[in-house]
Design an enzyme around this catalytic site. Sequence first.
Site, PDB file in Angstrom:
ATOM      1  N   HIS A  75       0.833  -1.206   0.000  1.00 27.18           N
ATOM      2  CA  HIS A  75       0.000   0.000   0.000  1.00 27.18           C
ATOM      3  C   HIS A  75       0.871   1.261   0.000  1.00 27.18           C
ATOM      4  CE1 HIS A  75      -3.249   2.771   0.849  1.00 27.18           C
ATOM      5  NE2 HIS A  75      -2.647   3.172   1.949  1.00 27.18           N
ATOM      6  N   GLN A  77       3.966   1.625  -1.093  1.00 29.80           N
ATOM      7  CA  GLN A  77       4.614   1.773  -2.396  1.00 29.80           C
ATOM      8  C   GLN A  77       3.622   2.261  -3.442  1.00 29.80           C
ATOM      9  OE1 GLN A  77       7.977   1.407  -2.786  1.00 29.80           O
ATOM     10  NE2 GLN A  77       7.885   1.173  -0.580  1.00 29.80           N
ATOM     11  N   HIS A  79       0.899   3.953  -2.935  1.00 28.82           N
ATOM     12  CA  HIS A  79       0.519   5.327  -2.601  1.00 28.82           C
ATOM     13  C   HIS A  79       1.561   6.313  -3.144  1.00 28.82           C
ATOM     14  CE1 HIS A  79      -2.459   7.557  -0.418  1.00 28.82           C
ATOM     15  NE2 HIS A  79      -1.577   8.158   0.368  1.00 28.82           N
TER      16      HIS A  79
END
Length: 109
Positions: A75, A77, A79
């Site tokens: 998540h 990475q 984001h």
Amino acid sequence: MNMEEILFSIIVNAGEARGNAYEALKIAQKGEYNSAKEKLKEAEGGIGVAHGAQTDLIQKEINGEDIDMSLLSVHAQDHLMTTIAEKSLIEHMIGLYKRIEELEKRMEG
């Protein structure tokens, strides 16, 4: 920093950067391009902090430390990469707003 703190640093800083990039777009829609540019600089700063945290994780893994891949790490990475892509797109959109404004001025004058 432990793994969770690094991941949350990525998520928080990327999230703030994304918010600043979208704020820059709203400001540019009003024709306030200098203010929009400042917001984009703020976004770039947040991306820099998040990217630095990501680099720390990469270096830890290169140095042989075990880096657990979890849903939270994926998540974080995702984001960051989404924020980088959106900021780039927003920069192009702001450039288009400027061009449209210039063309409208030419048509009026």
